[in-house]
Motif scaffolding. Structure first.
Motif, PDB file in Angstrom:
ATOM      1  N   LEU A 105       3.519  -1.569  -7.972  1.00  0.00           N
ATOM      2  CA  LEU A 105       4.910  -1.832  -7.605  1.00  0.00           C
ATOM      3  C   LEU A 105       5.788  -1.846  -8.856  1.00  0.00           C
ATOM      4  O   LEU A 105       6.893  -1.296  -8.861  1.00  0.00           O
ATOM      5  N   LEU A 135      12.246   1.863  -2.370  1.00  0.00           N
ATOM      6  CA  LEU A 135      11.276   0.814  -2.068  1.00  0.00           C
ATOM      7  C   LEU A 135      11.747   0.078  -0.819  1.00  0.00           C
ATOM      8  O   LEU A 135      12.928   0.096  -0.483  1.00  0.00           O
ATOM      9  N   GLU A 170       9.449  -4.981  -0.727  1.00  0.00           N
ATOM     10  CA  GLU A 170       9.077  -4.683  -2.118  1.00  0.00           C
ATOM     11  C   GLU A 170      10.195  -5.080  -3.082  1.00  0.00           C
ATOM     12  O   GLU A 170       9.941  -5.618  -4.162  1.00  0.00           O
ATOM     13  N   GLU A 198       9.968  -8.732  -3.453  1.00  0.00           N
ATOM     14  CA  GLU A 198       8.816  -9.127  -4.274  1.00  0.00           C
ATOM     15  C   GLU A 198       9.131  -8.935  -5.766  1.00  0.00           C
ATOM     16  O   GLU A 198       8.752  -9.756  -6.599  1.00  0.00           O
TER      17      GLU A 198
END
Lengths: 282, 232
Positions: free
Chosen positions: A163, B91, B95, B98
């Motif tokens: 990520l 994203l 996400e 996060e």
């Protein structure tokens, strides 16, 4: 029928090799915009790891585990010692990595000599597939490359590090303003790219001539793959490899190798003209 | 809480901040007003560390953080919502949120439930790509993401830009509620004077790279003051 199956499997082998070599490059190029002309040498380092391991009596599987570790170590060393001072100067990176590639090539040649290294594949023999007899090791290579594609996809898609990488690719400043240490992400991604190339080196080694200059064969084509496929994602690498490897595989069958490589280059130029961000933009 | 002393910054060779002195108190909403080109966004970028200061200093909670890298400043508790929101369009909402937790000192990566109390919309859209949401929703995501890091200070650059008027009002209400609940401080850059005056406790006005006026919301609401410093 038999010929057709062989043709398809040959293309799949070529595609697999391209995927393996290009994945690391795509991460390094996509994330950091670094044009790493020493990427081919990471592949060579992997192949030499296999040669050295086998020369010392170790087996193939030991080398397959060792190579990514050695590749990652080299990658980290190079990022920390050289690349990170040059992020603002893309042209300098091209020159510096080109020079580094030559140093690595000549260094390997000095230590190991100019003669091709002996490597052997862990499995021999052939497997019958739809009437065509095909080398088992090549099938293993195809299988491994599928595994590595899935592993890379999972790493980018489902892990914290993945990520962070995707965030940095999209917007580096914002990622750092959110608390991501982008320099650390760079270093780790560079190590990962080098590790992937080194794995590719081990897998490719039994199918090719292992010499210090072997990396050059893969460098230009892996840039092709990444640019045609789309920078920054696993999907782009698979699409680019399938196109470049597939075309080359089929045309090799009918045309001289140089002609088919030239035609692939023409096809790449046409595609980039109409899809400047690649087949599967990240 | 956050102080700058004769802070200077430049874009290349062009000086933009010529010496900014600013003090943001605890639990305060401070509106930073000024015409286009006054240096407001430059100040925000310098505070979060994306732009290097060429002189002066920034202190936060007693520590000198001048020219610290952005991720370090963020982890100390300063969150930044840039002009244009700075969400990651490809994203998902989940996400993006996060990533907001990356600045948490405790290293946890689960999004605090309060975020969804403030912005219930975000819960419905967790799996959607952030780029497909409306401007207002993206702004809520950007603020929610900033809060997910449990910051002590929120730097908010033009939250009303490109957003429907009804939602602009909502954002002002959210801000007041968040400050009341959590006690964080907000530095709010805003072109929409109504929003700024309705939300802030105190205002400062920037002109040509300096703070030229400071005052309460009441003083700033005065027509002549507004015309002098902010008139279009």
């Amino acid at each position: 029928m038999e010929q057709g199956v062989t043709l398809i499997l040959n293309s799949l082998t070529l595609i697999s090799i391209l995927v393996l070599v290009s994945l690391g490059l795509a991460i390094i190029f996509g994330l950091m915009n670094v044009i790493n002309l020493a990427h081919g040498e990471f592949v060579t380092i992997g192949a030499y790891t296999l040669a050295l391991t086998q020369a010392m009596g170790g087996n193939y599987w030991v080398a397959l585990v060792m190579a990514p570790l050695i590749g990652a170590m080299f990658g980290l060393l190079i990022e920390k010692g050289m690349i990170r001072y040059l992020y603002e100067k893309p042209t300098s990176i091209i020159l510096a990595t080109w020079g580094l590639g030559m140093v690595l090539q000549q260094g390997l040649q000095l230590v190991f000599g100019a003669a091709p290294q002996r490597v052997s594949s862990p499995i021999s023999g052939a497997v019958d597939i739809l009437g065509a007899s095909y080398p088992a090791y090549r099938l293993m290579l195809i299988g491994f490359s599928i595994l590595i594609i899935l592993a890379c996809y999972a790493l980018l898609r489902f892990t914290r590090f993945g990520l962070d990488i995707r965030a940095v690719i999209q917007d580096r400043s914002m990622a750092s303003a959110l608390g991501i240490d982008t320099e650390r992400v760079n270093a780790r991604a560079f190590a990962l790219g080098a590790a992937l190339a080194a794995i590719a080196g081990v897998l490719i080694a039994p199918l090719t001539v292992v010499i210090a200059q072997m990396g050059i064969n893969y460098l230009a084509r892996s840039f092709f793959v990444v640019i045609v496929g789309g920078i920054g994602g696993v999907g782009g690498v698979v699409a680019g490899s399938t196109l470049v490897g597939g075309l080359e595989g089929f045309m090799n069958y009918h045309l001289p190798v140089t002609v088919s490589q030239a035609l692939v280059l023409v096809a790449a130029i046409v595609i980039v003209r109409f899809r400047p961000r690649g087949l599967v933009p990240a | 809480m956050l102080n700058t002393t004769s802070l200077k910054a430049a874009y290349g060779a062009v000086p933009v901040l010529l010496g900014v002195d600013l003090a943001l108190g605890e639990g305060e909403i401070l509106a930073l007003l000024g015409r286009n080109g006054a240096g407001k966004t430059t100040l925000m970028r310098t505070l979060i560390g994306l732009l290097k200061a060429t002189g002066g200093s920034v202190t936060f909670a007693g520590a000198d953080i001048t020219n610290f890298p952005p991720h370090d400043i963020a982890r100390r508790g300063i969150a930044y919502v840039p002009q244009g929101r700075g969400i990651f369009p490809k994203l998902t909402v989940a996400e993006n949120l996060e990533l907001g937790t990356r600045s948490r000192p405790d290293g946890r990566s689960d999004v605090p439930a309060e975020i969804f109390d403030y912005f219930p919309r975000l819960r419905e859209r967790l799996s959607q790509s952030a780029g497909t949401m409306s401007g207002g929703e993206q702004q809520m995501l950007a603020i929610g993401r900033a809060l997910a890091g449990d910051p002590k200070i929120l730097l908010l650059d033009e939250p009303s830009e490109g957003i429907q008027p009804s939602i602009v009002h909502q954002i002002g209400e959210f801000l007041k509620r968040i400050v009341a609940d959590t006690g964080i401080s907000v530095l709010l850059v805003e072109q929409n004077i109504d929003l700024a005056l309705a939300t802030a406790d105190r205002c400062i006005v920037m002109e040509k790279g300096r703070i030229v006026r400071e005052g309460s919301v009441e003083e700033m609401s005065d027509e002549t003051v507004m015309r002098e410093f902010l008139a279009v």
